[in-house]
Each structure stands twice: as structure tokens, then as C-alpha cells.
Design an enzyme around this catalytic site. Structure first.
Site, PDB file in Angstrom:
ATOM      1  N   GLN A 225      15.385  64.932  -9.565  1.00 21.59           N
ATOM      2  CA  GLN A 225      15.399  65.134 -11.144  1.00 21.59           C
ATOM      3  C   GLN A 225      15.293  66.309 -11.939  1.00 21.59           C
ATOM      4  OE1 GLN A 225      12.654  60.998 -10.479  1.00 21.59           O
ATOM      5  NE2 GLN A 225      12.479  61.954 -12.532  1.00 21.59           N
ATOM      6  N   ARG A 372       7.446  56.453 -14.220  1.00 19.77           N
ATOM      7  CA  ARG A 372       7.628  56.118 -15.451  1.00 19.77           C
ATOM      8  C   ARG A 372       6.497  55.868 -16.220  1.00 19.77           C
ATOM      9  NH1 ARG A 372      12.174  51.185 -16.705  1.00 19.77           N
ATOM     10  NH2 ARG A 372      13.305  52.553 -18.142  1.00 19.77           N
ATOM     11  N   CYS A 373       6.103  57.156 -16.794  1.00 22.93           N
ATOM     12  CA  CYS A 373       4.536  57.309 -17.032  1.00 22.93           C
ATOM     13  C   CYS A 373       4.149  58.642 -17.806  1.00 22.93           C
ATOM     14  CB  CYS A 373       3.860  57.791 -15.686  1.00 22.93           C
ATOM     15  SG  CYS A 373       4.329  59.310 -14.961  1.00 22.93           S
ATOM     16  N   GLU A 743      10.235  55.524 -21.215  1.00 22.60           N
ATOM     17  CA  GLU A 743       9.149  54.923 -20.369  1.00 22.60           C
ATOM     18  C   GLU A 743       8.381  54.011 -21.128  1.00 22.60           C
ATOM     19  OE1 GLU A 743       7.905  58.869 -17.981  1.00 22.60           O
ATOM     20  OE2 GLU A 743       8.031  58.986 -20.213  1.00 22.60           O
TER      21      GLU A 743
HETATM   22  N1  MCN Z   1      18.068  57.053 -26.248  1.00 21.66           N
HETATM   23  C1  MCN Z   1      18.712  56.860 -27.309  1.00 21.66           C
HETATM   24  N2  MCN Z   1      18.037  56.998 -28.641  1.00 21.66           N
HETATM   25  C2  MCN Z   1      16.840  57.482 -28.594  1.00 21.66           C
HETATM   26  C3  MCN Z   1      16.117  57.639 -27.352  1.00 21.66           C
HETATM   27  C4  MCN Z   1      16.746  57.906 -26.290  1.00 21.66           C
HETATM   28  O1  MCN Z   1      19.992  56.473 -27.413  1.00 21.66           O
HETATM   29  N3  MCN Z   1      15.920  57.744 -29.489  1.00 21.66           N
HETATM   30  C5  MCN Z   1      18.747  57.337 -24.917  1.00 21.66           C
HETATM   31  C6  MCN Z   1      19.009  58.641 -24.229  1.00 21.66           C
HETATM   32  O2  MCN Z   1      20.040  59.240 -24.665  1.00 21.66           O
HETATM   33  C7  MCN Z   1      19.142  58.479 -22.939  1.00 21.66           C
HETATM   34  C8  MCN Z   1      18.165  57.052 -22.483  1.00 21.66           C
HETATM   35  O3  MCN Z   1      18.099  56.378 -23.956  1.00 21.66           O
HETATM   36  O4  MCN Z   1      20.619  57.877 -22.433  1.00 21.66           O
HETATM   37  C9  MCN Z   1      16.736  57.513 -22.212  1.00 21.66           C
HETATM   38  O5  MCN Z   1      16.383  58.648 -22.891  1.00 21.66           O
HETATM   39  P1  MCN Z   1      14.978  59.451 -22.972  1.00 21.66           P
HETATM   40  O6  MCN Z   1      13.762  58.479 -23.575  1.00 21.66           O
HETATM   41  O7  MCN Z   1      15.036  60.706 -23.296  1.00 21.66           O
HETATM   42  O8  MCN Z   1      14.428  59.489 -21.354  1.00 21.66           O
HETATM   43  P2  MCN Z   1      15.329  60.589 -20.151  1.00 21.66           P
HETATM   44  O9  MCN Z   1      16.561  60.464 -20.324  1.00 21.66           O
HETATM   45  O10 MCN Z   1      14.421  61.705 -20.144  1.00 21.66           O
HETATM   46  O11 MCN Z   1      14.784  59.540 -19.013  1.00 21.66           O
HETATM   47  C10 MCN Z   1      13.509  59.614 -18.124  1.00 21.66           C
HETATM   48  C11 MCN Z   1      12.806  58.565 -18.409  1.00 21.66           C
HETATM   49  C12 MCN Z   1      11.899  58.469 -17.160  1.00 21.66           C
HETATM   50  S1  MCN Z   1      10.656  59.765 -17.319  1.00 21.66           S
HETATM   51  C13 MCN Z   1      11.785  57.655 -16.072  1.00 21.66           C
HETATM   52  S2  MCN Z   1      10.623  57.636 -14.973  1.00 21.66           S
HETATM   53  C14 MCN Z   1      12.812  56.601 -16.120  1.00 21.66           C
HETATM   54  C15 MCN Z   1      13.700  56.269 -17.298  1.00 21.66           C
HETATM   55  O12 MCN Z   1      13.773  57.469 -18.103  1.00 21.66           O
HETATM   56  N4  MCN Z   1      13.865  56.477 -14.826  1.00 21.66           N
HETATM   57  C16 MCN Z   1      14.957  55.673 -15.072  1.00 21.66           C
HETATM   58  N5  MCN Z   1      14.635  55.299 -17.355  1.00 21.66           N
HETATM   59  C17 MCN Z   1      15.253  55.389 -16.497  1.00 21.66           C
HETATM   60  N6  MCN Z   1      16.186  54.092 -16.313  1.00 21.66           N
HETATM   61  C18 MCN Z   1      17.245  54.339 -15.327  1.00 21.66           C
HETATM   62  N7  MCN Z   1      18.434  53.632 -15.353  1.00 21.66           N
HETATM   63  N8  MCN Z   1      16.839  54.996 -14.309  1.00 21.66           N
HETATM   64  C19 MCN Z   1      15.697  55.695 -14.024  1.00 21.66           C
HETATM   65  O13 MCN Z   1      15.581  56.315 -12.747  1.00 21.66           O
HETATM   66 CU1  CUM Z   2       6.456  59.974 -14.900  1.00 20.59          CU
HETATM   67  S1  CUM Z   2       8.026  59.251 -14.067  1.00 20.59           S
HETATM   68 MO1  CUM Z   2       9.387  59.951 -15.282  1.00 20.59          MO
HETATM   69  O1  CUM Z   2       8.555  60.938 -15.881  1.00 20.59           O
HETATM   70  O2  CUM Z   2      10.474  60.643 -14.396  1.00 20.59           O
END
Ligand code: MCN
Ligand code: CUM
Length: 798
Positions: A225, A372-373, A743
Site C-alpha cells: 500500500q 481499516r482503522c 474506514e
Molecule cells: N472519496 C470521495 N469523497 C470523499 C472521500 C473519499 O469520493 N469525501 C473516495 C475517494 O476518492 C476514494 C475512496 O472514496 O476513491 C476512499 O477514499 P479515502 O477515504 O481517501 O480512503 P483511501 O483512498 O486513502 O483508502 C484507504 C482506506 C483504508 S485505510 C482502508 S484500510 C480500506 C479502505 O480505504 N481498504 C480498502 N477501503 C477499502 N476499499 C477497498 N475496496 N479495498 C480496500 O483494501
Molecule cells: Cu489502518 S488499515 Mo488502512 O489504514 O490501510
């Protein structure tokens, strides 16, 4: 944004468009390119021999029979790794972790040796031909055993480690908290164990290392990641020059935190490739993944609320005992030993608080943080919402009212919590109102009363949460000293088509879709004209990867900022094309025009062409740029989850009747993707609360390292969800007002399910049943009227 502007945005797939996920075209057709899909010429295969025992001294390892098997190229043991100073590796939490065991094995499933052969079957057979003689030692499977008198010292490899304690840590105001407790009318207490859980993505971990002696370049395709952090780690551990290392994360079949840490398999495949000068592939099997990688939680929480009798919370006091397994290998970016556990009670206006935490070693696979934390926020919110439910019951107050009267109010933002976090924005009471209305709160309470008279147990659980998302800022967050920020690079070609790269790495979240939407919003280019690439350290700008739902708050912000740089240059090009001064040029989505005569304008595509064919004198050609974004603060989304259940008294089985989710993650880039994230998170929350059983017996055997016990809910078991998106509180410091969402539902969801079951059996005097709420545990609680602990060791007959 006006209605017509919003419609224009939707047309080009900009902000707010529920654009279909572009990556799904290849995923659904089976055309994804996962690590295991990659085959390189001359590639060999690596398999790992794992320890059957949780704690034992290694007396001898005999690999001679394995070497004799035709097709075997290399057998690696800890002793051989040690000759290259690679038997141990540093962890991201300043501890050390065994790559291959030398002196002792310290958990069941630990890597002891590995074989590299022509195919994985030969390698596996050869692993079985390795003779290891063990001398068993007593195993430790919980913190109480770890600190007991005479406990065997697990980390006797370390100097200055006379016991099993890793750290003692505290935060908050102890004296102030003590004073507040003296003034309390009521003190409410709760203890619970948040069990080990495992992210178990569909794709396991793996790597293909390819060292090319001729160019001295090491390329590693792997399931990470955070490719840039891995490159830095490989440079440090393997002592290779950074520019000669290329880490590529191809498609990832789910990460969920499992693919943040550095695993021995990666290191062994790299060393094997260097030694053999051939590509070496390691792909973990499911049981290997479940038993040895990236566990989360396993924390004992004990806390008290000081309360006034009208319901006002006066203070929070809390202690955490965290079981880290055999190595302290948390991959988390804060200087706080217990991660962000002290985000607990952030959404409540608590005047004073104190938290102590102790981390201990045990004979379990290392773990603690990632699933997811956002680094123990899951535990923080679970405890908070279970404690709130218990306190409301102690006070005889309605749990919804109790929450409302203690929420941080809309006027209090930015709000400093007693543990020092700064909340950016929120409308907590409004979210709660939407949720209560949607679930039909008053009505349900009446039905519940009536049902109880007929001997039927209905329950309603509420969970509210706020979560610090978007590590860093660089002032407070770093990994091994590398500051937390992120990046985006945008190249607009002369025809107005573009490629965007970021330092994040999607694992299923949909970045290829949503980042293009941000560019569309900022530049007016249709989203389909922007391709998005992540995960290759040779091409992507430096970034810290995807976890802690940090991509939108940090990399997503960088996407906005780089697009704005491009727009600034395009404005100068537009002024040149329109033959007016820059100050006379106005912008609307996709077009610059002359303020005094709006009909005279040029499109962003025309500006792109001009950047390569007709630039003003003295202007650097091209339309490309990079932005690094260091966020001023974390973003704090908020959510309310409400669950109703029916519990069967005779069997302890519980069924979900209804789930309502109200999520406020600020501005939603792609509402459909956000809903997908919430549904996925709620599914995982349900699984943790209901069915995922993975624990340890007294000998340290991992019970449940298989999908017969550790159940993954399918569409059949998963309840339906009702999602609400009407509350939108933009983050004031994010360029487009977005907060993280990835998360939230997995963090806030579990308490809603548990609170619902405990609510259904109110009257039995039961305060807590530890997750998973398996039918036998619920039955035991109802039948005997006592709390049910899920802490290991489990009895042999369980
Ligand atoms: N998004 C959006 N509008 C927002 C916030 C987010 O449209 N206001 C969209 C983003 O553009 C992105 C998605 O939602 O496409 C998730 O965005 P974000 O909250 O920024 O999270 P990350 O992209 O950084 O993803 C990490 C987060 C984590 S830490 C874990 S653990 C997890 C999760 O995402 N693992 C996943 N969701 C997951 N979903 C899938 N399918 N697979 C994983 O491994
Ligand atoms: Cu804490 S699990 Mo996600 O942050 O990759």
C-alpha cells in the site's frame, strides 16, 4: 456552486458525479494485473516453512534433504540470513523483527526457512523435507500472562529487555481527571477486550524480486500500500542505492491495512533474487496470510466516565493493555506508542481526560494496528460508544439524548479535545437527528416494549464516531523520520488529454476514477480524458501511500493543487491567445474568457495546444507540474450508525432487522464510491461483531486461522443498509472540502451491533459480551446473567 455549474460538472464527470469506476472494466473482465499474474523469464518460486509451535528454542535445522530434491535452487535459513546481517530487520516502530528464526520461534506460523525452486510445488515439498528440532517453551497469549511473575522473557534476543513490556505511555491530565472524578455524582465503568481481527483481503501478500546483475537494478513487484516507504526500507535494510531500486505495486486485490507492513517473505524473495540472479516469486497462501500477517486490535480496554446526574460527562479515565505479539512492528506514522487511541471521546465535549497504555509482547504474530482503522481509532470509537451506552443505562437516560447533550456543538469548531487533537468541523446533532428519524426511533422503542411483554427480545444500538483521517501533517506525523505529506504530478498533453500520477496507491478504493474527477473539477477537462497511474516508484512522485484514509485528505488535495498550478499557467496562455492582460481573463469550468466580452474565450484544450505550439515569448513550453501537499490538520468525518436486532433467547442467535448509516465526510467526490466504501465498512463491522473468530489456546495455537471459523460474510449473510448523505460539512482546510471516508463504517460500525444486542437483553444485568457475539456467548449471557469475556486463552473444547 450554482445548479447549472453542478450540472456542467456532472456532464464532464467532475465533483459530485457518480461516475462508474473505470478500473472495474478490467477487474470484472478478469483483466486485472495482480502480482501473481506477473511471470518473468526464468522466474523461480519461493515457499516458506512456518513454525508449528508458538514458543520454542531451535536446537537444529537440517536442510540437507531439501537441497537434494531436484528443482531446488536455494534453501535459506536464519543462520544463512545472519551471515548477510539479514536474519533480523528493523520495524517501523523502532523494534526488530526476525526475518527467518535463528535462536527461537516466537509465534505459531513464524517463518523458519524458505526454499526457492522451479515451481511452488517442489518448493513446498522441499519445505516439508526440512528437519527442525524444537525445544518447546511455555507460551504467552495475553498481557496478564506477559507481566506475571516468572513469565518467560519472549525477547531474550534483545539487550535491556528483562521482561515482556514494550512501553508504558500516557496522555492527558491525571490530576485534573482525578479531581473531576471526586466531584462526580455517578461513575460508570466498563472493561472489554477487542479481539484480534484480520483484514483477510481476497488477494494474499506476495512479491516478485528481480535483481539484474548487469544493470545493478532491483525491481520488486509487490502487494504494498506504500511503495515509496518500501523503497526507503529496502535501501536501508539491503543497503542498496535508492535509485537502483524500483518498487511496483500493480493491481491490489484489497489491502485493508494488511499490505502496509514489511513481511519476511518480501525480504527473502529479494535476497534470493540477488543470490541467484533470477526473478523470485513469493505468493502467500490463505492460511499463511491468516496466521502470520498484519493482525489488528487485541487490546484490553478498561475505563470510567465521571458523570453529573443530569447526564453531563465530567471526565474520562482509561487504561489500555495492548498485545503486540512477538515483535513491535506497528506500521503507524505517529509518535504516540498506542497510535491514535486517544482520539476516543473526541466528538463529545469532555472537559478533562487521562489515558494510560501499556504494550506487551506475546507469542503471537506481530500486529496491533492495521485493519481499516486509522491506527487504533477503531478501538477508540468502539470503547467510546460501548462506554456511552453503558453510562446511559447506568444513568437511566435515553442513549440518544445522552449523546446529544454531550456532543461538541456546531459553534465549538475548531474544537481542541482534552487529548490535544483539533477537530476541524462537524454537525453532530444534525446527523443524529437524521438517523433517529430514519430508523423510526420512538416507534421502535414502543415496539420493543410490546415485544418484550410477549417474550421477544428486540434491541437498538447507536454508534456515533469521528475519526482523525489524513496523516499527516508533517509537523506531527512521520515514518522513520520521513515526514507525512503526499504528492501529485499532472501532465496535460497538447490535445488536452492528461496523465495524473500520485504518491498514493489504490487497492480497490477507486482512485483511478475519483482523481480524474478532481482534475475535471479544477480544469474542466472531461474525467475520461485523464488517466490515473499509481504505484511505480520510478514514475510516481514521492508519496507515503494509502492507509488511514489519507488519500483524499492528502494526495487528493495534492491533485487539486497541481491542477490549480496548471490552471494558472493556462490562464497566462489564455491571455496571450485572447490578446488581453491576465487580469482581464475570467475562468469558468473548462474555459477562459474576456471579462468585458464574455463571448470571446478559449477552452482549456486550446490553452493546452498553445503550451506546445504558441506560447508567449519567454514562457517555458509544456503544461506539466507537480504538487506536494502537507495538510495543515487531519480531517474529521462524522457518522451515526443505528442497528436494530432481534435476539433469540433460546439459542442466542441474533438477526439484524435494519441498519441506518448517516455519514458526513464533507464534500463527496463520487457519491457512489463513497456509498460503496460505507457498505464495505459496515459489512466488515457486521462480520467482526457477529462471526469472525480468531484466537489462541493456552499453548499459543492459533484457533481460527481458517475460513471455517474466521468467516467472511457473503452477499447472503450481509444485511441491507440504508445510507444517508444529507449532512455535508466541508473540511475548512481541504482545497475541495473533502474528508476521508474509507474506514469510517468499519471503525464506527461494530459498536452499533454490540450495543443493539446488549440493548435487547437489557434487564439481564449483562454489561458486556466480547466480540464476536457468537450465539453461545449470547446464550450464556442471557442464561446466566453475566458478562462474557472473549479473551484468550480459549478452552481446549471451544
Ligand atoms: N472519496 C470521495 N469523497 C470523499 C472521500 C473519499 O469520493 N469525501 C473516495 C475517494 O476518492 C476514494 C475512496 O472514496 O476513491 C476512499 O477514499 P479515502 O477515504 O481517501 O480512503 P483511501 O483512498 O486513502 O483508502 C484507504 C482506506 C483504508 S485505510 C482502508 S484500510 C480500506 C479502505 O480505504 N481498504 C480498502 N477501503 C477499502 N476499499 C477497498 N475496496 N479495498 C480496500 O483494501
Ligand atoms: Cu489502518 S488499515 Mo488502512 O489504514 O490501510
Amino acid at each position: 456552486m450554482s445548479v447549472s455549474q453542478a450540472l456542467d460538472e456532472i456532464k464532464i464527470g467532475g465533483l459530485g458525479a457518480s461516475r462508474r469506476r473505470v478500473e472495474d472494466d478490467r477487474f470484472i473482465r478478469g483483466k486485472g494485473n495482480y502480482t501473481d499474474d506477473i511471470t518473468l523469464p526464468g522466474m523461480l518460486h519461493l515457499e516458506i516453512l512456518r513454525s508449528p509451535l508458538a514458543h520454542a528454542r531451535i536446537k537444529s535445522i537440517d536442510t540437507s534433504k531439501a537441497w537434494d530434491i531436484p528443482g531446488v535452487h536455494l534453501v535459506l535459513t536464519g543462520e544463512m540470513m545472519a551471515t548477510r546481517n539479514l536474519a533480523w530487520m528493523p520495524t517501523l516502530s523502532y523494534d526488530t523483527q526476525a526475518v527467518l528464526a535463528t535462536d527461537k520461534v516466537r509465534f505459531q506460523g513464524q517463518e523458519v526457512a524458505c526454499v526457492i525452486a522451479d515451481d511452488p510445488y517442489i518448493a513446498k515439498d522441499a519445505c516439508e523435507a526440512i528437519d527442525v528440532e524444537y525445544e518447546p517453551l511455555p507460551a504467552i497469549v495475553n498481557p496478564a500472562q506477559a507481566v506475571a511473575d516468572g513469565a518467560p522473557v519472549i525477547r531474550d534476543d534483545k539487550e535491556n529487555q528483562p521482561d515482556n513490556v514494550i512501553y508504558n505511555w500516557e496522555v492527558g491530565d491525571k490530576a485534573g481527571t482525578d479531581r473531576a472524578f471526586e466531584q462526580a455524582d455517578v461513575v460508570s465503568r466498563l472493561r472489554l477486550h477487542y479481539p484480534r481481527s484480520h483484514p483477510s483481503p481476497i488477494e494474499c501478500c506476495g512479491s516478485i524480486a528481480d535483481f539484474n546483475r548487469a544493470t545493478s537494478k532491483l525491481t520488486v513487484y509487490m502487494t504494498t500500500q506504500a511503495p515509496h516507504i518500501i523503497r526507503a526500507a529496502v535501501a536501508l535494510v539491503a543497503e542498496l542505492p535508492e535509485h537502483m531500486i524500483r518498487i511496483v505495486s500493480p493491481d491490489i486485490g484489497g489491502g485493508f491495512g494488511n499490505k502496509v507492513p514489511v513481511y519476511p517473505g518480501y525480504v527473502c524473495s529479494i535476497l534470493a533474487s540477488i543470490l541467484l540472479e533470477r526473478p523470485v516469486k513469493w505468493i502467500e497462501d490463505k492460511s499463511g496470510n491468516l496466521i502470520s500477517t498484519g493482525f489488528a486490535r487485541d487490546i484490553y480496554l478498561d475505563g470510567e466516565l465521571a458523570l453529573r446526574k443530569d447526564g453531563k460527562i465530567l471526565a474520562v479515565r482509561m487504561h489500555a493493555d495492548a498485545d503486540h505479539g512477538a515483535f513491535f512492528s506497528d506500521a503507524q506514522p505517529s509518535k504516540f506508542k498506542i497510535g491514535l487511541l486517544h482520539s476516543t471521546f473526541a466528538c463529545y465535549d469532555v472537559p478533562v481526560a487521562h489515558l494510560t497504555a501499556r504494550g506487551t509482547y506475546s507469542n503471537k504474530a506481530p500486529g496491533g494496528v492495521a485493519y481499516r482503522c486509522s491506527f487504533r481509532v477503531t478501538e477508540a470509537m468502539f470503547f467510546q460508544e460501548r462506554m456511552i451506552a453503558a453510562a446511559a443505562a447506568d444513568l437511566g437516560m435515553d442513549p440518544a439524548e445522552f449523546r446529544r447533550m454531550n456532543f461538541v456543538t456546531d459553534e465549538q469548531f475548531p474544537h481542541r479535545t482534552p487529548f490535544g487533537f483539533l477537530l476541524d468541523s462537524g454537525q453532530y446533532a444534525k446527523c443524529l437527528d437524521v438517523g433517529l428519524k430514519a430508523v423510526g426511533y420512538e416507534d421502535f422503542r414502543r415496539q420493543q416494549e410490546e415485544a418484550r411483554k410477549r417474550g421477544k427480545l428486540l434491541g437498538l444500538g447507536i454508534s456515533t464516531m469521528t475519526e482523525p483521517l489524513g496523516a499527516g501533517n508533517s509537523r506531527e506525523y512521520d515514518i522513520l523520520g520521513i515526514k507525512m505529506f503526499d504528492s501529485a504530478e499532472l501532465k496535460v498533453h497538447m490535445t488536452g488529454k492528461a496523465i495524473l500520477r500520485t504518491g498514493a496507491k489504490t487497492q480497490g478504493q477507486g482512485h483511478e476514477t475519483t482523481w480524474a474527477q478532481i482534475v475535471a473539477h479544477e480544469l474542466g477537462l472531461p474525467a475520461e480524458d485523464v488517466i490515473v497511474e499509481e504505484g511505480d516508484t520510478d514514475t510516481a512522485p514521492f508519496g507515503m501511500g494509502t492507509y488511514a484514509s489519507r488519500s483524499t485528505p492528502v494526495a487528493g488535495a495534492a491533485v487539486s493543487m497541481v491542477a490549480r498550478k496548471i490552471r494558472a499557467k493556462a490562464r497566462r496562455l489564455a491571455a496571450h491567445l485572447l490578446e488581453v492582460s491576465e487580469e482581464d481573463v475570467e475562468w469558468e469550468l473548462g474555459r477562459f474568457y474576456v471579462r468585458s466580452s464574455p463571448d470571446r474565450g478559449v477552452t482549456i484544450q486550446e490553452c493546452a495546444m498553445a503550451a506546445y505550439s504558441n506560447m508567449p515569448d519567454g514562457m517555458e513550453p509544456g503544461l506539466e507540474n507537480t504538487a506536494f501537499y502537507d495538510p495543515p490538520n487531519l480531517t474529521w468525518p462524522f457518522a451515526v450508525y443505528l442497528v436494530t436486532v432481534e435476539v433469540d433467547q433460546e439459542t442466542g442467535v441474533w438477526d439484524v432487522l435494519n441498519i441506518v448509516a448517516v455519514d458526513d465526510c464533507g464534500v463527496r467526490i463520487n457519491p457512489m464510491i463513497v456509498e460503496g466504501q460505507i457498505m464495505g465498512g459496515l459489512t466488515e463491522a457486521y462480520a467482526m461483531a457477529n462471526m469472525q473468530f480468531i484466537t489462541f489456546d493456552a499453548e499459543g495455537n492459533c484457533v481460527g486461522a481458517n475460513y471455517m471459523d474466521y468467516l467472511l460474510p457473503t452477499a447472503w449473510e450481509t444485511p441491507g443498509f440504508e445510507l444517508h448523505s444529507e449532512v455535508v460539512t466541508p473540511s475548512p482546510h481541504h482545497p475541495i472540502g473533502a474528508k476521508g471516508i474509507g474506514e469510517c463504517a468499519a471503525v464506527g460500525g461494530p459498536a452499533a451491533f454490540v450495543n443493539a444486542v446488549i440493548d435487547a437483553i437489557a434487564g439481564t444485568g449483562v454489561r458486556n459480551i466480547d466480540m464476536p457475539l457468537l450465539p453461545d456467548r449470547v446464550w450464556e449471557a442471557i442464561t446466566h446473567g453475566h458478562d462474557v469475556s472473549g479473551a484468550p486463552p480459549v478452552r481446549a473444547d471451544d
